[in-house]
Design a protein around this motif. Structure first.
Motif, PDB file in Angstrom:
ATOM      1  N   MET A   1       0.830  -1.192   0.000  1.00  0.00           N
ATOM      2  CA  MET A   1       0.000   0.000   0.000  1.00  0.00           C
ATOM      3  C   MET A   1       0.866   1.244   0.000  1.00  0.00           C
ATOM      4  SD  MET A   1      -3.360  -0.413   2.321  1.00  0.00           S
ATOM      5  CE  MET A   1      -2.831  -1.574   3.537  1.00  0.00           C
ATOM      6  N   SER A   2       0.301   2.315  -0.468  1.00  0.00           N
ATOM      7  CA  SER A   2       1.057   3.546  -0.613  1.00  0.00           C
ATOM      8  C   SER A   2       1.188   4.332   0.673  1.00  0.00           C
ATOM      9  CB  SER A   2       0.406   4.429  -1.669  1.00  0.00           C
ATOM     10  OG  SER A   2      -0.839   4.888  -1.205  1.00  0.00           O
ATOM     11  N   GLY A   3       0.328   4.086   1.658  1.00  0.00           N
ATOM     12  CA  GLY A   3       0.356   4.879   2.875  1.00  0.00           C
ATOM     13  C   GLY A   3      -0.368   6.205   2.719  1.00  0.00           C
ATOM     14  N   ARG A   4      -0.727   6.567   1.498  1.00  0.00           N
ATOM     15  CA  ARG A   4      -1.439   7.812   1.249  1.00  0.00           C
ATOM     16  C   ARG A   4      -2.900   7.566   0.952  1.00  0.00           C
ATOM     17  NH1 ARG A   4       1.077  10.632  -3.568  1.00  0.00           N
ATOM     18  NH2 ARG A   4      -0.124   8.921  -4.346  1.00  0.00           N
ATOM     19  N   SER A   5      -3.327   6.351   1.072  1.00  0.00           N
ATOM     20  CA  SER A   5      -4.702   6.023   0.701  1.00  0.00           C
ATOM     21  C   SER A   5      -5.684   6.719   1.630  1.00  0.00           C
ATOM     22  CB  SER A   5      -4.927   4.520   0.756  1.00  0.00           C
ATOM     23  OG  SER A   5      -4.759   4.055   2.061  1.00  0.00           O
ATOM     24  N   PRO A   6      -6.811   7.126   1.077  1.00  0.00           N
ATOM     25  CA  PRO A   6      -7.802   7.813   1.893  1.00  0.00           C
ATOM     26  C   PRO A   6      -8.434   6.866   2.902  1.00  0.00           C
ATOM     27  CG  PRO A   6      -8.618   7.468  -0.325  1.00  0.00           C
ATOM     28  CD  PRO A   6      -7.198   7.007  -0.313  1.00  0.00           C
ATOM     29  N   ARG A   7      -8.749   7.384   4.058  1.00  0.00           N
ATOM     30  CA  ARG A   7      -9.409   6.596   5.102  1.00  0.00           C
ATOM     31  C   ARG A   7     -10.721   7.268   5.484  1.00  0.00           C
ATOM     32  NH1 ARG A   7      -7.379   2.259   3.844  1.00  0.00           N
ATOM     33  NH2 ARG A   7      -5.164   2.089   4.097  1.00  0.00           N
ATOM     34  N   THR A   8     -11.303   7.925   4.535  1.00  0.00           N
ATOM     35  CA  THR A   8     -12.542   8.654   4.752  1.00  0.00           C
ATOM     36  C   THR A   8     -13.673   7.692   5.057  1.00  0.00           C
ATOM     37  OG1 THR A   8     -11.775  10.310   3.206  1.00  0.00           O
ATOM     38  CG2 THR A   8     -14.104  10.332   3.722  1.00  0.00           C
ATOM     39  N   GLU A   9     -14.392   7.965   6.115  1.00  0.00           N
ATOM     40  CA  GLU A   9     -15.547   7.162   6.507  1.00  0.00           C
ATOM     41  C   GLU A   9     -16.821   7.941   6.197  1.00  0.00           C
ATOM     42  OE1 GLU A   9     -15.387   4.040   7.533  1.00  0.00           O
ATOM     43  OE2 GLU A   9     -13.218   4.145   7.328  1.00  0.00           O
ATOM     44  N   PRO A  10     -17.877   7.225   5.862  1.00  0.00           N
ATOM     45  CA  PRO A  10     -19.147   7.910   5.572  1.00  0.00           C
ATOM     46  C   PRO A  10     -19.786   8.446   6.845  1.00  0.00           C
ATOM     47  CG  PRO A  10     -19.465   5.543   5.571  1.00  0.00           C
ATOM     48  CD  PRO A  10     -17.979   5.779   5.749  1.00  0.00           C
ATOM     49  N   PRO A  11     -20.763   9.329   6.703  1.00  0.00           N
ATOM     50  CA  PRO A  11     -21.524   9.778   7.879  1.00  0.00           C
ATOM     51  C   PRO A  11     -22.157   8.569   8.580  1.00  0.00           C
ATOM     52  CG  PRO A  11     -22.072  11.100   5.946  1.00  0.00           C
ATOM     53  CD  PRO A  11     -21.217   9.964   5.465  1.00  0.00           C
ATOM     54  N   ASP A  12     -22.493   8.721   9.845  1.00  0.00           N
ATOM     55  CA  ASP A  12     -23.034   7.616  10.647  1.00  0.00           C
ATOM     56  C   ASP A  12     -24.292   6.978  10.067  1.00  0.00           C
ATOM     57  OD1 ASP A  12     -20.981   7.833  12.483  1.00  0.00           O
ATOM     58  OD2 ASP A  12     -22.140   9.088  13.864  1.00  0.00           O
ATOM     59  N   ASP A  13     -25.101   7.751   9.351  1.00  0.00           N
ATOM     60  CA  ASP A  13     -26.351   7.206   8.828  1.00  0.00           C
ATOM     61  C   ASP A  13     -26.238   6.687   7.390  1.00  0.00           C
ATOM     62  OD1 ASP A  13     -26.021   9.701   7.683  1.00  0.00           O
ATOM     63  OD2 ASP A  13     -28.047  10.402   8.118  1.00  0.00           O
ATOM     64  N   ILE A  14     -24.997   6.525   6.914  1.00  0.00           N
ATOM     65  CA  ILE A  14     -24.750   6.060   5.547  1.00  0.00           C
ATOM     66  C   ILE A  14     -23.857   4.817   5.595  1.00  0.00           C
ATOM     67  CG2 ILE A  14     -23.688   6.625   3.317  1.00  0.00           C
ATOM     68  CD1 ILE A  14     -26.212   8.274   3.873  1.00  0.00           C
ATOM     69  N   ALA A  15     -24.248   3.804   4.836  1.00  0.00           N
ATOM     70  CA  ALA A  15     -23.442   2.590   4.707  1.00  0.00           C
ATOM     71  C   ALA A  15     -22.958   2.486   3.265  1.00  0.00           C
ATOM     72  CB  ALA A  15     -24.270   1.366   5.068  1.00  0.00           C
ATOM     73  N   ILE A  16     -21.669   2.194   3.088  1.00  0.00           N
ATOM     74  CA  ILE A  16     -21.107   1.968   1.759  1.00  0.00           C
ATOM     75  C   ILE A  16     -21.069   0.460   1.544  1.00  0.00           C
ATOM     76  CG2 ILE A  16     -19.128   2.304   0.228  1.00  0.00           C
ATOM     77  CD1 ILE A  16     -20.446   4.951   1.104  1.00  0.00           C
ATOM     78  N   GLU A  17     -21.692   0.014   0.459  1.00  0.00           N
ATOM     79  CA  GLU A  17     -21.820  -1.417   0.187  1.00  0.00           C
ATOM     80  C   GLU A  17     -21.593  -1.693  -1.295  1.00  0.00           C
ATOM     81  OE1 GLU A  17     -25.549  -1.900   3.327  1.00  0.00           O
ATOM     82  OE2 GLU A  17     -25.919  -2.015   1.179  1.00  0.00           O
ATOM     83  N   SER A  18     -21.311  -2.941  -1.613  1.00  0.00           N
ATOM     84  CA  SER A  18     -21.276  -3.363  -3.013  1.00  0.00           C
ATOM     85  C   SER A  18     -22.686  -3.250  -3.582  1.00  0.00           C
ATOM     86  CB  SER A  18     -20.816  -4.816  -3.125  1.00  0.00           C
ATOM     87  OG  SER A  18     -19.473  -4.938  -2.760  1.00  0.00           O
ATOM     88  N   ALA A  19     -22.770  -2.761  -4.788  1.00  0.00           N
ATOM     89  CA  ALA A  19     -24.073  -2.698  -5.455  1.00  0.00           C
ATOM     90  C   ALA A  19     -24.486  -4.102  -5.863  1.00  0.00           C
ATOM     91  CB  ALA A  19     -23.996  -1.788  -6.671  1.00  0.00           C
ATOM     92  N   GLU A  20     -25.744  -4.376  -5.692  1.00  0.00           N
ATOM     93  CA  GLU A  20     -26.330  -5.663  -6.087  1.00  0.00           C
ATOM     94  C   GLU A  20     -27.141  -5.445  -7.367  1.00  0.00           C
ATOM     95  OE1 GLU A  20     -25.767  -8.515  -4.561  1.00  0.00           O
ATOM     96  OE2 GLU A  20     -24.515  -7.551  -3.045  1.00  0.00           O
ATOM     97  N   PRO A  21     -27.449  -6.503  -8.096  1.00  0.00           N
ATOM     98  CA  PRO A  21     -28.259  -6.331  -9.308  1.00  0.00           C
ATOM     99  C   PRO A  21     -29.563  -5.563  -9.064  1.00  0.00           C
ATOM    100  CG  PRO A  21     -27.300  -8.513  -9.297  1.00  0.00           C
ATOM    101  CD  PRO A  21     -26.969  -7.889  -7.954  1.00  0.00           C
ATOM    102  N   ASP A  22     -30.172  -5.735  -7.904  1.00  0.00           N
ATOM    103  CA  ASP A  22     -31.409  -5.005  -7.595  1.00  0.00           C
ATOM    104  C   ASP A  22     -31.185  -3.502  -7.436  1.00  0.00           C
ATOM    105  OD1 ASP A  22     -32.867  -7.343  -7.684  1.00  0.00           O
ATOM    106  OD2 ASP A  22     -33.010  -7.552  -5.495  1.00  0.00           O
ATOM    107  N   ASP A  23     -29.925  -3.069  -7.277  1.00  0.00           N
ATOM    108  CA  ASP A  23     -29.595  -1.647  -7.134  1.00  0.00           C
ATOM    109  C   ASP A  23     -29.381  -0.954  -8.473  1.00  0.00           C
ATOM    110  OD1 ASP A  23     -29.533  -1.692  -4.284  1.00  0.00           O
ATOM    111  OD2 ASP A  23     -27.496  -2.528  -4.344  1.00  0.00           O
ATOM    112  N   ARG A  24     -29.413  -1.699  -9.575  1.00  0.00           N
ATOM    113  CA  ARG A  24     -29.072  -1.163 -10.891  1.00  0.00           C
ATOM    114  C   ARG A  24     -29.831   0.114 -11.216  1.00  0.00           C
ATOM    115  NH1 ARG A  24     -30.984  -1.214 -16.168  1.00  0.00           N
ATOM    116  NH2 ARG A  24     -29.379  -1.400 -17.760  1.00  0.00           N
ATOM    117  N   LEU A  25     -31.136   0.082 -11.104  1.00  0.00           N
ATOM    118  CA  LEU A  25     -31.936   1.250 -11.457  1.00  0.00           C
ATOM    119  C   LEU A  25     -31.606   2.446 -10.563  1.00  0.00           C
ATOM    120  CD1 LEU A  25     -34.069   2.439 -13.302  1.00  0.00           C
ATOM    121  CD2 LEU A  25     -35.821   1.536 -11.749  1.00  0.00           C
TER     122      LEU A  25
END
Length: 167
Positions: A1-25
């Motif tokens: 790793m580069s050591g410069r990678s961002p470690r930004t976390e989302p706000p408490d009420d937001i979850a970052i997830e892999s998109a699923e086929p149902d999320d396409r639209l």
């Protein structure tokens, strides 16, 4: 790793997830609302490959942001599109999406660099996430490997090494 990678976390009420086929639209709607030109087939391929992310409002499960990455060549992930619904902008959701995509690239030993092409007004956004930014000069630097013609002079190119080698 580069050591410069961002470690930004989302706000408490937001979850970052892999998109699923149902999320396409929802992904297409978020990108469309941001007036980003995105090929639905690219979105489908990114979802299938696990290279599309969504930012989900945890109270309602609504998709409020999306990121689509592509694999234009071995060893590189390209941020093809990232957008956040207008009412949710300015809260760090876009940064959290890009940071999550970079962290995923860091975990993949085959990936050496993450790239992005973007408008000049996003220079600070990408620079603060650790990307080296310069003018885009070639169609491939815009993420358009199949496009011919001159590069758009108003576009910038961001590059972030994730394999530990210097930029």
């Amino acid at each position: 790793m580069s050591g410069r990678s961002p470690r930004t976390e989302p706000p408490d009420d937001i979850a970052i997830e892999s998109a699923e086929p149902d999320d396409r639209l929802d992904v297409l709607r978020v990108l469309d609302a941001a007036m980003l030109e995105t090929d639905p087939e690219v979105v489908d391929a990114a979802i299938d490959a696990g290279d599309a992310l969504v930012a989900r409002f945890t109270r309602t499960d609504a998709v409020v942001g999306a990121l689509v990455a592509t694999r234009p060549e071995p060893g590189r992930r390209h941020v093809d599109a990232v957008a956040v619904r207008r009412a949710r902008r300015g809260r760090g959701i876009g940064s959290a999406l890009v940071a999550a995509a970079v962290r995923r690239a860091e975990r993949d030993a085959a990936v050496a660099v993450v790239t992005a092409a973007f408008d000049a007004d996003l220079r600070t956004f990408y620079a603060e996430l650790g990307f080296a930014v310069r003018p885009a000069k070639h169609p491939t630097e815009r993420g358009d490997a199949d496009v011919t013609g001159a590069a758009d002079e108003d576009r910038l190119w961001g590059r972030l090494k994730v394999d530990g080698s210097p930029s």
